[in-house]
Motif scaffolding. Structure first.
Motif, PDB file in Angstrom:
ATOM      1  N   CYS A  70      42.568  34.884  33.777  1.00 14.85           N
ATOM      2  CA  CYS A  70      43.050  35.443  35.042  1.00 14.85           C
ATOM      3  C   CYS A  70      42.815  34.418  36.139  1.00 14.85           C
ATOM      4  O   CYS A  70      41.954  33.540  35.997  1.00 14.85           O
ATOM      5  CB  CYS A  70      42.357  36.766  35.350  1.00 14.85           C
ATOM      6  N   LEU A  71      43.570  34.516  37.191  1.00 14.92           N
ATOM      7  CA  LEU A  71      43.450  33.516  38.247  1.00 14.92           C
ATOM      8  C   LEU A  71      42.270  33.846  39.170  1.00 14.92           C
ATOM      9  O   LEU A  71      41.909  35.010  39.330  1.00 14.92           O
ATOM     10  CB  LEU A  71      44.767  33.439  39.028  1.00 14.92           C
ATOM     11  N   PRO A  72      41.662  32.803  39.731  1.00 12.45           N
ATOM     12  CA  PRO A  72      40.470  32.999  40.573  1.00 12.45           C
ATOM     13  C   PRO A  72      40.727  33.895  41.782  1.00 12.45           C
ATOM     14  O   PRO A  72      41.837  33.897  42.323  1.00 12.45           O
ATOM     15  CB  PRO A  72      40.159  31.577  41.044  1.00 12.45           C
ATOM     16  N   THR A  73      39.732  34.627  42.162  1.00  8.53           N
ATOM     17  CA  THR A  73      39.818  35.424  43.390  1.00  8.53           C
ATOM     18  C   THR A  73      38.760  34.917  44.362  1.00  8.53           C
ATOM     19  O   THR A  73      37.839  34.188  43.969  1.00  8.53           O
ATOM     20  CB  THR A  73      39.554  36.911  43.111  1.00  8.53           C
ATOM     21  N   GLU A  74      38.934  35.342  45.596  1.00  5.31           N
ATOM     22  CA  GLU A  74      38.034  34.905  46.662  1.00  5.31           C
ATOM     23  C   GLU A  74      36.556  35.106  46.327  1.00  5.31           C
ATOM     24  O   GLU A  74      35.730  34.235  46.585  1.00  5.31           O
ATOM     25  CB  GLU A  74      38.350  35.671  47.961  1.00  5.31           C
ATOM     26  N   GLN A  75      36.260  36.270  45.750  1.00  3.96           N
ATOM     27  CA  GLN A  75      34.838  36.609  45.553  1.00  3.96           C
ATOM     28  C   GLN A  75      34.149  35.716  44.538  1.00  3.96           C
ATOM     29  O   GLN A  75      32.922  35.696  44.450  1.00  3.96           O
ATOM     30  CB  GLN A  75      34.669  38.072  45.105  1.00  3.96           C
ATOM     31  N   MET A  76      34.954  35.035  43.740  1.00  9.44           N
ATOM     32  CA  MET A  76      34.336  34.194  42.716  1.00  9.44           C
ATOM     33  C   MET A  76      33.668  32.953  43.296  1.00  9.44           C
ATOM     34  O   MET A  76      32.742  32.411  42.703  1.00  9.44           O
ATOM     35  CB  MET A  76      35.387  33.765  41.696  1.00  9.44           C
ATOM     36  N   TYR A  77      34.148  32.541  44.434  1.00  8.77           N
ATOM     37  CA  TYR A  77      33.603  31.321  45.034  1.00  8.77           C
ATOM     38  C   TYR A  77      32.181  31.530  45.522  1.00  8.77           C
ATOM     39  O   TYR A  77      31.836  32.611  46.004  1.00  8.77           O
ATOM     40  CB  TYR A  77      34.480  30.876  46.215  1.00  8.77           C
ATOM     41  N   PHE A  78      31.400  30.510  45.374  1.00  6.98           N
ATOM     42  CA  PHE A  78      30.054  30.558  45.943  1.00  6.98           C
ATOM     43  C   PHE A  78      30.135  30.297  47.439  1.00  6.98           C
ATOM     44  O   PHE A  78      30.975  29.524  47.895  1.00  6.98           O
ATOM     45  CB  PHE A  78      29.158  29.487  45.305  1.00  6.98           C
TER      46      PHE A  78
END
Lengths: 303, 303
Positions: A70-78
């Motif tokens: 699945c493609l990255p979402t905002e919340q995944m970023y540190f």
DNA sequence: TAATTGATTTTTAATAATAAAAAACATATA
DNA sequence: TATATGTTTTTTATTATTAAAAATCAATTA
């Protein structure tokens, strides 16, 4: 507590970013050596990053291949807000600020711990910075982690300019001895043109002068590079930067004078007129010295 | 493990020593501020030391006074064999040994950890030493605690002597401009005499020359001290020391030549003959350079 | 068998912890 | 009340510890 895993976090963010930019669902990601290379980290770190993305289900393993699930979402970023710049720069910035703003005055004593606390670094980072910085001759170590800011006095300026004078005159005469086909000559001509261009737009762009100044002095040295002379120029340029930080008031006039002096020197040089160039350089140096002394004295009396 | 209480042990030994030297049974010992001052430690340390001696029954308390109960014996002293010199010096010694003995060769890479282990210090002590040392321009920091020993090549020697030449000639001409009553002149005369004395006994005392050499160059600079020039001379003298360490073979001839050159220069100076002095100094510098290059090349080829 | 992956080891960078040493503070005694 | 002593707090220096990151080694697959 041990060290922070900033590099890891940064790498995760980077990889997420790359994926969302360049890849789409079910794409196969490259082998980890390649990814490590791309992200400019070791394979171990790349690996850990990929494993993290697997745990986030962005990547899944399928028969020994790894594909985008699945493609990255905002919340995944540190959140790297608090990471900040390297400690190194942090101390440097804080320390220079402190001396520029007069928080640390000539003659003052200060301790490593103090500086560490104020700049938010550990004492080791501070101490290493100070040791490195001490080669400028502006601070001196004392026992028990104490340091002293040396007085920036007349003698200091005199000594600085005594050496500068020697070096610049030497550089000039060496430059003048280059033969006519040397590639430095057209560069000098170019520099003269750039000076003239800037002179026309000096009203608005007077701050661009410092770049020209740098280029001029670099070019003079470039003919015969010398690491010891170069080292000395780092001190010079620091001291100037250090002092003129305060004194932005007459920057424009100062630069106007200097640009004219440069033009004069370079013109003489291009005409192969060593004598004339020497005289002009002499004048340029004494202007610079006078100007620095003014600033230094002004600063001192305003304490 | 935390830091060692070397200072405490040293202080105990010192105090025991002082007591057995200067005091006898039933003497009253001074107040602890005085003792602290005597032993050059803080009162806390002095206090701890006294308490230790009380626990050893060397001192006993009697109505708020402290008197000697028995004189110190051998066993009371701490064994400081393993304390050794300060870490600082330890690294320095090891590192200089390593480069002098060729264990670390020009161009080599080495790591802080490696050096720390071999010299028996912690990495921090090593790193701080290396940072300080790096101002000599002989080593350079690389990422991840790696350092490189820079190649000591022709270019390095050229650059070194280019600057040295500038500085010495400058110092000479400034010295020559001192007026006749300046106290530096008799010092110079004295130096000439000392040169002549040494020349007579050169057969046996040729190693004393380095002191005269130091004095000569210091005297030249003394007329107008300059911290930047001084800093540069530290590099020079290190480099010379560094190289001639290997090459004791022709030390005697080298010194014989140098002493004659010095005498020549000084004689011209005392006659107020700038031109002659300049020529002699010129010759002296080129001898020195040639000699250094020989050593450097010899070393290189013997790798 | 070359390249990739997985596991292990080594090295590095940073904080934490600890004791030494200094400094500051408080108490007591002459 | 000034000085010496006892107590507490702060600062400094060093080692230990921990995790990150790099490097190495081993195993597996194509």
């Amino acid at each position: 507590m041990s060290r922070q895993n900033d590099l890891f976090k940064k790498t995760v963010n980077q990889l997420l970013h790359n994926i969302s930019l360049n890849m789409s669902l079910d794409d196969i990601i490259e082998n980890d050596s390649a990814i490590a290379k791309q992200l400019e980290v070791s394979r171990s770190t790349a690996r850990k990053t990929i494993e993290h993305l697997i745990s986030l289900k962005v990547i899944i393993k399928q028969d020994s291949q790894r594909i985008i699930a699945c493609l990255p979402t905002e919340q995944m970023y540190f959140d790297l807000q608090d990471v900040g710049p390297p400690k190194e720069e942090q101390v440097e910035k804080y320390f220079l600020d402190a001396i520029l703003s007069g928080k640390i005055k000539p003659g003052d004593h200060f301790s490593e711990l103090e500086l560490a606390r104020q700049s938010g670094c550990n004492t080791i980072a501070v101490r290493e910075f100070l040791i490195r910085f001490s080669r400028f001759g502006l601070i001196e170590k004392e026992p028990r982690s104490q340091w002293q800011m040396k007085t920036f006095d007349r003698a200091f300026v005199d000594q600085l300019f005594e050496v500068r004078h020697l070096f610049e005159m030497h550089a000039l005469s060496r430059f003048m001895s280059l033969d006519d086909h040397n590639p430095q000559w057209p560069k000098l001509q170019q520099l003269l043109d750039d000076h003239r261009t800037l002179k026309k737009h000096l009203a608005t762009k007077f701050q661009d002068f410092s770049k020209l100044d740098q280029r001029f002095h670099d070019l003079l040295q470039a003919a015969y590079p010398n690491q010891f002379i170069h080292q000395f120029y780092e001190i010079i340029s620091f001291v100037f930067h250090y002092h003129y930080q305060w004194d932005k008031g007459d920057e424009r006039e100062r630069n106007t004078v200097a640009i004219n002096e440069h033009i004069e020197i370079i013109s003489h040089m291009l005409l192969k007129d060593l004598m004339g160039a020497t005289v002009s350089l002499e004048r340029h140096l004494s202007t610079a010295k006078r100007s620095l002394l003014n600033t230094a004295l002004y600063t001192k009396s305003s304490e």
